[in-house]
Design a protein around this motif. Sequence first.
Motif, short mmCIF file in Angstrom:
data_model
loop_
_atom_site.label_atom_id
_atom_site.label_comp_id
_atom_site.label_asym_id
_atom_site.label_seq_id
_atom_site.Cartn_x
_atom_site.Cartn_y
_atom_site.Cartn_z
N GLU A 23 0.61 -1.37 -0.27
CA GLU A 23 0.12 -0.10 0.32
C GLU A 23 0.74 1.52 -0.04
N ARG A 24 0.12 2.12 -0.74
CA ARG A 24 1.00 3.89 -1.00
C ARG A 24 0.46 4.10 -0.31
N HIS A 25 0.40 5.76 0.45
CA HIS A 25 -0.13 6.19 1.49
C HIS A 25 0.30 7.50 0.99
N PHE A 26 -0.23 9.04 1.43
CA PHE A 26 -0.60 10.12 1.19
C PHE A 26 -0.26 11.39 2.14
N LYS A 27 -0.36 12.16 2.09
CA LYS A 27 -0.63 12.89 3.34
C LYS A 27 -1.92 12.70 3.59
N ASP A 70 -10.17 7.27 5.81
CA ASP A 70 -9.53 6.88 7.49
C ASP A 70 -10.31 5.75 7.69
N PRO A 71 -8.13 4.89 7.19
CA PRO A 71 -8.00 3.99 7.65
C PRO A 71 -8.91 2.84 7.76
N LYS A 72 -9.24 3.17 9.14
CA LYS A 72 -10.02 1.95 10.16
C LYS A 72 -11.72 2.21 8.75
N VAL A 73 -12.16 3.09 8.27
CA VAL A 73 -12.80 2.95 8.01
C VAL A 73 -12.74 1.95 6.38
N VAL A 74 -11.94 1.99 5.88
CA VAL A 74 -11.36 1.48 4.50
C VAL A 74 -11.78 -0.21 5.33
#
Length: 177
Positions: free
Chosen positions: A14-18, A123-127
């Motif tokens: 997984e890639r992340h962005f700000k 929101d990572p938790k929602v995903v």
Amino acid sequence: MRDKSTGIQPSGRERHFKPEQLIVSKTDLKGHITYANEVFLDLSDYTESEVLGKPHSLIRHPDMPRCIFKLLWEHISAGKEIFAYVVNMARNGDHYWVHAHVTPSFDANHNVVGYHSNRRKPDPKVVREIIVPLYAELRKIEESTSNRKDGMNAAYDALNQKLSDMGKSYGEFVQSL
């Protein structure tokens, strides 16, 4: 599972962005990219010349249910905005989740001339807790038939039944997360 349209194998990374970064793209009426900002290009690992004129599905991840895109196209082609959670895929197979806001672009006579999408970090938790299980369920339905269109329509119907059971429209569901 290799993506059938691009031939790219998902990497599982997984890639992340700000959170303050905004991914922006514009398309014509057929979904071909007419503009992509630097954040889009950086996350997807494509250059501007490689994406301009190409279908936006260039970054479609194979784990993304087709029925969600059916819903999205229904909204925007009718001149309505839509919010959706989308998993995209970079050129090397890495993925990144976005909370997308897609709107039609209008000319001076209020004719739809294209589409504009702004994407934020979800929101990572929602995903993790809501969207990933839901999309897995929808993909399973999509893959349960030998005909891709029938599978997409069955998943679309299942999604709409789920929303009806909750007493919410798709927009209300997404906004409630």
